[in-house]
Design an enzyme around this catalytic site. Structure first.
Site, mmCIF file in Angstrom:
data_model
loop_
_atom_site.group_PDB
_atom_site.id
_atom_site.type_symbol
_atom_site.label_atom_id
_atom_site.label_comp_id
_atom_site.label_asym_id
_atom_site.label_seq_id
_atom_site.Cartn_x
_atom_site.Cartn_y
_atom_site.Cartn_z
ATOM 1 N N HIS A 176 -21.119 -1.539 -9.868
ATOM 2 C CA HIS A 176 -21.740 -0.710 -8.828
ATOM 3 C C HIS A 176 -23.244 -1.012 -8.780
ATOM 4 C CE1 HIS A 176 -22.514 2.272 -5.960
ATOM 5 N NE2 HIS A 176 -21.809 3.288 -6.446
ATOM 6 N N HIS A 179 -26.424 1.894 -3.512
ATOM 7 C CA HIS A 179 -26.659 3.319 -3.277
ATOM 8 C C HIS A 179 -27.693 3.965 -4.189
ATOM 9 C CE1 HIS A 179 -22.197 3.206 -1.783
ATOM 10 N NE2 HIS A 179 -23.012 2.501 -1.012
ATOM 11 N N TYR A 181 -28.164 3.632 -7.418
ATOM 12 C CA TYR A 181 -27.823 3.866 -8.816
ATOM 13 C C TYR A 181 -28.501 2.789 -9.670
ATOM 14 C CZ TYR A 181 -24.671 7.302 -6.886
ATOM 15 O OH TYR A 181 -24.162 8.385 -6.209
ATOM 16 N N GLY A 339 -11.954 4.048 2.979
ATOM 17 C CA GLY A 339 -12.210 5.179 2.117
ATOM 18 C C GLY A 339 -11.567 6.459 2.605
ATOM 19 N N ARG A 340 -12.320 7.222 3.412
ATOM 20 C CA ARG A 340 -11.857 8.550 3.822
ATOM 21 C C ARG A 340 -10.508 8.522 4.546
ATOM 22 N NH1 ARG A 340 -15.955 10.200 7.731
ATOM 23 N NH2 ARG A 340 -16.236 7.942 7.857
#
Length: 372
Positions: A176, A179, A181, A339-340
């Site tokens: 990852h 975003h 992070y 995703g969603r």
């Protein structure tokens, strides 16, 4: 190419793809989505059932929710799964077995939140938020700038998790790096203000990510795929950009590819938006063109609104896939992460591949709390 919309979707999305030593049965992936259904960091039978259900319905590659690597400051919730320790890894082994039994392939997303950690939060309350320079990514207290020993510890934690993934039967890993992070905090000039070898110009800011990739590559088999997720946007800043031009994006990607990344997973809020002026290519399209590596596109696939609207309690309607199919057919990218739409409708892949799009379910915020 047949004119039938049914056969077109099946032919374009249904093609297998080889990534290193992994062959994925089609071009559909499940995007990583944090769910917090792993109390104590341990994924249980419900987590295995959740992923296996979508594999059984035709998703070729499942990318798990973010999983914390073995570092005290890696996480900020005791309900997000960990990818270290006997009990969590045993649970993840059962998840991989369930997905394989259902015909799918699965990679864990390995995660360190860095400065996105809330001070005093579990799973290690006394661990401070850490980052390249201790600069917060939102309106929060500054944290601690990482020392060289800290950097070495985190690199080793990612490599250990990569080795554990292969040992537990996973089909690859995803790092990852998006975003805002930790890995992305090193890539982003706003949060990386170091004046040593890990900070400065764009090339120097890629060093931390490249070292993690290289360490993971050294910890697994040569053909074990390593996916790297990146984004321009940040959770705290939708306008943020790592690269202002294709030339800068190439400078960012080249050291990561050289270190051993096999696939770039390019996170955007809306997959159809161009990455740079003067071209219709999205971020995944540019990454593929510049690196020569396979890429994954993601962002509001099959839905009418971007994902943050869902957290505001807003539903999203089903939309057509013609533009997506056009782009995939001309090889702008190689895989499509959903995703969603897969939260709302576990049968989404089967319905799309079978041409039953009239049966697709719209997304409602209640889907965010779905156990399975």
């Amino acid at each position: 190419m047949a004119n039938s919309p049914t056969s077109r979707a099946a032919q374009i999305l249904g093609r297998p793809l080889t990534l290193g030593g992994l062959t994925v049965r089609n071009r559909l992936a499940m995007a990583p989505m944090t769910r917090e259904y792993s109390p104590g960091g341990v994924p249980g039978p419900d987590v295995a059932a959740y992923y296996a259900r979508r594999a059984a319905a035709g998703v070729g590659l499942l990318i798990t929710e973010g999983t914390y690597v073995d570092h005290p400051s890696a996480g900020t919730s005791d309900r997000v799964p960990r990818f270290h320790g006997e009990e969590p890894l045993a649970g993840w082994g059962r998840v991989a077995d369930a997905v394989h039994a259902a015909g799918g392939r699965i990679v864990p997303q390995l995660w360190h939140v860095g400065m996105a950690r809330d001070a005093g939060a579990p799973p290690v309350p006394e661990a401070p938020p850490v980052g390249p320079s201790g600069v917060p990514v939102k309106d929060s207290e500054p944290g601690r700038a990482m020392t060289l020993d800290d950097i070495d510890d985190v690199v080793a934690a990612f490599a250990s998790a990569a080795a554990a993934a292969e040992a537990r039967g996973f089909d690859g890993i995803e790092l990852h790096g998006a975003h805002a992070y930790l890995i992305d905090q090193f890539l982003w000039a706003h949060t990386n203000r170091r004046d040593d070898a890990y900070g400065g110009d764009l090339l120097a800011r890629t060093r931390f990510a490249a070292e993690i990739i290289a360490a993971c590559r050294g910890a697994v088999s040569p053909d074990f795929p390593i996916l790297f997720r990146l984004s321009q946007w940040k959770m705290s800043d939708y306008t943020a950009r790592l690269a202002e031009s294709p030339q800068e994006l190439e400078a960012l990607l080249a050291p990561l590819a050289e270190a051993g990344a096999d696939v770039f997973h390019c996170s955007t809020r809306r997959y159809w938006e161009p990455a740079f002026e003067g071209s219709g290519l999205n971020l995944a399209g540019w990454a593929r063109k510049l690196s020569g590596l396979p890429t994954v596109t993601v962002g509001s696939v099959g839905l009418s609104s971007e994902f943050m609207s869902s957290f505001r309690g807003e539903p999203a309607d089903v939309t057509g896939l013609d533009d997506l199919l056009d782009r995939l057919e001309r090889e702008e990218f190689d895989l499509v992460a959903v995703g969603r739409a897969l939260l709302a409708d576990p049968e989404w892949a089967a319905k799309v591949l079978d041409g039953r799009t009239a049966e697709l379910k719209p997304f409602t915020p209640e889907a965010l709390g779905s156990l399975y």
